[in-house]
Write a protein that holds these residues in place. Structure first.
Motif, PDB file in Angstrom:
ATOM      1  N   VAL A   1      -1.076  19.062  69.039  1.00 39.63           N
ATOM      2  CA  VAL A   1      -1.464  18.376  67.808  1.00 39.63           C
ATOM      3  C   VAL A   1      -2.623  17.407  68.047  1.00 39.63           C
ATOM      4  O   VAL A   1      -3.346  17.072  67.102  1.00 39.63           O
ATOM      5  N   LYS A   2      -2.816  16.975  69.272  1.00 34.22           N
ATOM      6  CA  LYS A   2      -3.975  16.115  69.570  1.00 34.22           C
ATOM      7  C   LYS A   2      -5.280  16.870  69.368  1.00 34.22           C
ATOM      8  O   LYS A   2      -6.292  16.296  68.984  1.00 34.22           O
ATOM      9  N   GLU A   3      -5.271  18.173  69.639  1.00 33.21           N
ATOM     10  CA  GLU A   3      -6.497  18.965  69.587  1.00 33.21           C
ATOM     11  C   GLU A   3      -6.584  19.871  68.365  1.00 33.21           C
ATOM     12  O   GLU A   3      -7.622  20.477  68.117  1.00 33.21           O
ATOM     13  N   ALA A   4      -5.503  20.010  67.606  1.00 33.04           N
ATOM     14  CA  ALA A   4      -5.455  20.996  66.519  1.00 33.04           C
ATOM     15  C   ALA A   4      -6.412  20.644  65.386  1.00 33.04           C
ATOM     16  O   ALA A   4      -6.688  19.470  65.112  1.00 33.04           O
ATOM     17  N   ASP A   5      -6.935  21.684  64.736  1.00 32.74           N
ATOM     18  CA  ASP A   5      -7.694  21.515  63.503  1.00 32.74           C
ATOM     19  C   ASP A   5      -6.682  21.393  62.367  1.00 32.74           C
ATOM     20  O   ASP A   5      -6.191  22.394  61.845  1.00 32.74           O
ATOM     21  N   LEU A   6      -6.363  20.179  62.000  1.00 33.38           N
ATOM     22  CA  LEU A   6      -5.292  19.946  61.037  1.00 33.38           C
ATOM     23  C   LEU A   6      -5.651  20.386  59.627  1.00 33.38           C
ATOM     24  O   LEU A   6      -4.764  20.503  58.765  1.00 33.38           O
ATOM     25  N   SER A   7      -6.940  20.649  59.384  1.00 35.49           N
ATOM     26  CA  SER A   7      -7.330  21.121  58.058  1.00 35.49           C
ATOM     27  C   SER A   7      -6.770  22.512  57.766  1.00 35.49           C
ATOM     28  O   SER A   7      -6.730  22.942  56.614  1.00 35.49           O
ATOM     29  N   GLN A   8      -6.321  23.217  58.794  1.00 37.96           N
ATOM     30  CA  GLN A   8      -5.745  24.548  58.604  1.00 37.96           C
ATOM     31  C   GLN A   8      -4.306  24.494  58.115  1.00 37.96           C
ATOM     32  O   GLN A   8      -3.755  25.524  57.706  1.00 37.96           O
ATOM     33  N   TRP A   9      -3.688  23.316  58.165  1.00 37.24           N
ATOM     34  CA  TRP A   9      -2.255  23.229  57.923  1.00 37.24           C
ATOM     35  C   TRP A   9      -1.942  22.244  56.817  1.00 37.24           C
ATOM     36  O   TRP A   9      -2.525  21.165  56.734  1.00 37.24           O
ATOM     37  N   ASP A  10      -0.983  22.611  55.974  1.00 34.25           N
ATOM     38  CA  ASP A  10      -0.471  21.681  54.970  1.00 34.25           C
ATOM     39  C   ASP A  10       0.674  20.844  55.513  1.00 34.25           C
ATOM     40  O   ASP A  10       1.014  19.805  54.943  1.00 34.25           O
ATOM     41  N   ALA A  11       1.284  21.303  56.609  1.00 32.23           N
ATOM     42  CA  ALA A  11       2.409  20.569  57.196  1.00 32.23           C
ATOM     43  C   ALA A  11       2.622  21.032  58.627  1.00 32.23           C
ATOM     44  O   ALA A  11       2.293  22.169  58.988  1.00 32.23           O
ATOM     45  N   LEU A  12       3.182  20.135  59.427  1.00 32.33           N
ATOM     46  CA  LEU A  12       3.640  20.454  60.774  1.00 32.33           C
ATOM     47  C   LEU A  12       5.157  20.376  60.754  1.00 32.33           C
ATOM     48  O   LEU A  12       5.727  19.358  60.354  1.00 32.33           O
TER      49      LEU A  12
END
Length: 547
Positions: free
Chosen positions: A202-213
């Protein structure tokens, strides 16, 4: 049967029918049904007598997770289909309680010879069911709902295959995969391979791809995810990513808390998983407090659940050897530790929560921006413990002790600054309460309702009340009395036992200085460096998919 007699009254002002149709069941074309859709319910009335069974079923749309329309692969069949998926509360066979159980209604539409025309009608029904179900979810929030996930949702689902009894992947395959598909949730399964794997991801993830973790594990994996988010350069935005929890471990405290917040009765094991899966599919998002933890060594940590020292921490860690028995490991560990009860020496101090804090933070869901500008964090308690009322007369504004930082420093630190905590090696402000007793059996700081599936440690806690529920037990308590406390905690009744050794206070910050040379301190069930530690609540910092 005469259709005019079967058709319901569309002018019912209480719950008028907006759609009506007659279809056959997908799995038995001999059974014809009249189907009515109102704003609140899907009503299925049998029009044929065979096979014998319930003639009328009313399914509440607030229990609906999804509805889809489709064509079969058989090109010779012009029919279209729509399937609605529900998880209503139903009474359990083995007890007097209720739990969510899957109910599916599938219908065949074949009024026309054109498959596309039949599909268009099926899609109209599926769309109407989804829209009304979504409105029911929003209506029953009664103004409390912060937001909902977008539809269709995209989730990263992190699973620890070793958690609990090593059954997480099996539980995913048996329950969660189907539920998410029924709800139209697109998800990517990520299997963690080692400790801190999720933190690194999660430190490196492109969070714009996800609505939720979404985390399917025990509480330790969520601890990794939260701290990974707050270690990012864009932490202020990253920590707003909605987080979901599915029980897959042996403790499952946050999952039990989320279930509790939904108002449902106590469940465990796979029933808890189905409940949390249902809430996840609904996609309702609330604020969640996080607590910053300062240790004498190393960077700050952020906690979502608890901090423990003494008996509770010992049981949590020492019971790891009984992990193979699942949630019962804590019961076994408690009995083992009771047999050789320890006393821990130390100093405890805290800043009580007061009613004045509520007006400062009224309606503040976005206090991260104020944190970064060096403003004070403020919290709203949900009432005072009688044990701490004597301290409120001496409470006053803590402005002189606030830590003020520039925005750039705030970002560099990762997470909002602590405005109530002086450095660990400096004295505490005068409005803190110092506990004079130096002999403790346990100290437990809670900010969710449950400590484990069957331990309702802070029954009045909510996910975003801005309060740390501090409990400590003074030395001198008997083994029998301590066991009685933990048995009462299963139903959240431990405070009603009036145990003279138990103290409960609602606080905004605390400091613990252990004096015993050896001991265990845990944060969210994870062991941290033993030594002085202090904590401060940051109200509504994170987002939680909850009921």
């Amino acid at each position: 049967m005469d259709q005019r007699r079967a058709e319901p009254d569309r002018n019912n002002s209480i719950n008028p029918v907006s759609l009506y149709g007659e279809f056959t069941l997908t799995d038995n074309r001999k059974v014809r049904c009249a189907v009515s859709l109102t704003e609140r319910d899907l009503i299925v009335q049998r029009l044929t007598s065979a096979p014998v069974g319930r003639s009328k079923v009313v399914l509440s749309l607030k229990d609906c997770v999804g509805c889809r329309a489709y064509l079969e692969d058989d090109n010779a069949d012009p029919a279209a289909y729509f399937a609605a998926h529900f998880y209503p509360l139903r009474r359990r066979w083995v007890s007097s309680g209720v739990s969510r159980q899957r109910a599916e209604q599938c219908f065949r539409l074949a009024a026309l010879q054109d498959p596309r025309a039949n599909l268009e009608e099926a899609e109209k029904w599926a769309r109407a069911v989804r829209e009304r179900a979504a409105r029911q979810q929003s209506l029953r929030r009664n103004g409390v709902l912060m937001s909902t996930l977008s539809r269709p949702s995209r989730m990263m689902l992190l699973v620890n295959p070793q958690s609990g009894q090593g059954q997480a992947l099996t539980l995913y395959n048996n329950h969660i995969q189907r539920m998410l598909n029924e709800a139209g949730v697109t998800h990517t399964l990520v299997i963690t391979e080692r400790q801190n794997h999720a933190r690194e991801l999660v430190k490196e993830a492109d969070l714009s791809q996800w609505d939720a973790l979404v985390i399917m594990s025990g509480d330790g994996l969520l601890f990794e995810v939260i701290n990974g988010l707050l270690e990012r350069p864009d932490w202020a935005e990253a920590v707003r990513t909605p987080l979901g929890i599915l029980p897959g471990g042996s403790g499952n405290a946050l999952a039990a808390s989320v279930h509790h917040y939904s108002g449902a009765s106590l469940v465990s094991t796979e029933e808890l998983l189905v409940s949390c899966g249902f809430l996840l599919c609904q996609g309702l998002v609330a604020h969640m407090d996080l607590v910053s933890i300062q240790l004498s060594s190393g960077p700050r940590l952020f906690s979502f659940l608890s901090m423990a020292w003494g008996f509770v921490a010992d049981v949590d860690i020492e019971s790891e050897k009984y992990r193979h028995v699942g949630a019962a490991r804590f019961t076994v560990g408690t009995l083992v530790r009771l047999a050789s009860l320890r006393v821990y020496k130390g100093k405890l101090a805290y800043l009580p929560a007061s009613e004045d804090d509520h007006s400062e933070d009224e309606g503040s869901g976005n206090n991260m921006a104020r944190h970064c500008n060096g403003q004070a964090s403020s919290v709203a308690p949900s009432g005072d413990s009688p044990r701490q009322n004597t301290f409120h007369n001496s409470c006053h504004s803590n402005n002189s002790h606030k830590v003020r930082r520039t925005e750039s420093t705030c970002k560099a630190l990762g997470g909002p600054p602590d405005s109530l905590l002086p450095p660990l090696d400096q004295p505490l402000p005068s409005d803190w309460v110092v506990v004079t007793e130096e002999d403790f059996v346990l100290m437990l700081a809670m900010y969710q309702s449950h400590l484990a599936e069957d331990l309702l440690a802070a029954p009045h806690a909510t996910s975003d009340d801005g309060v740390i529920h501090l409990f400590y037990v003074r030395a001198g308590i008997s083994r029998a009395a301590l066991l009685k406390l933990f048995l009462a905690m299963e139903k959240g009744a431990h405070l009603a036992t009036n145990c003279q050794h138990l103290v409960h206070a609602k606080v905004r910050a605390l400091r613990l200085e252990p004096h015993s040379p050896k001991g265990i301190i845990t944060v969210d069930g994870e062991v941290v460096d033993y030594g002085p530690v202090q904590a401060e609540v940051h109200r509504g910092l994170a987002r939680l998919i909850t009921g």
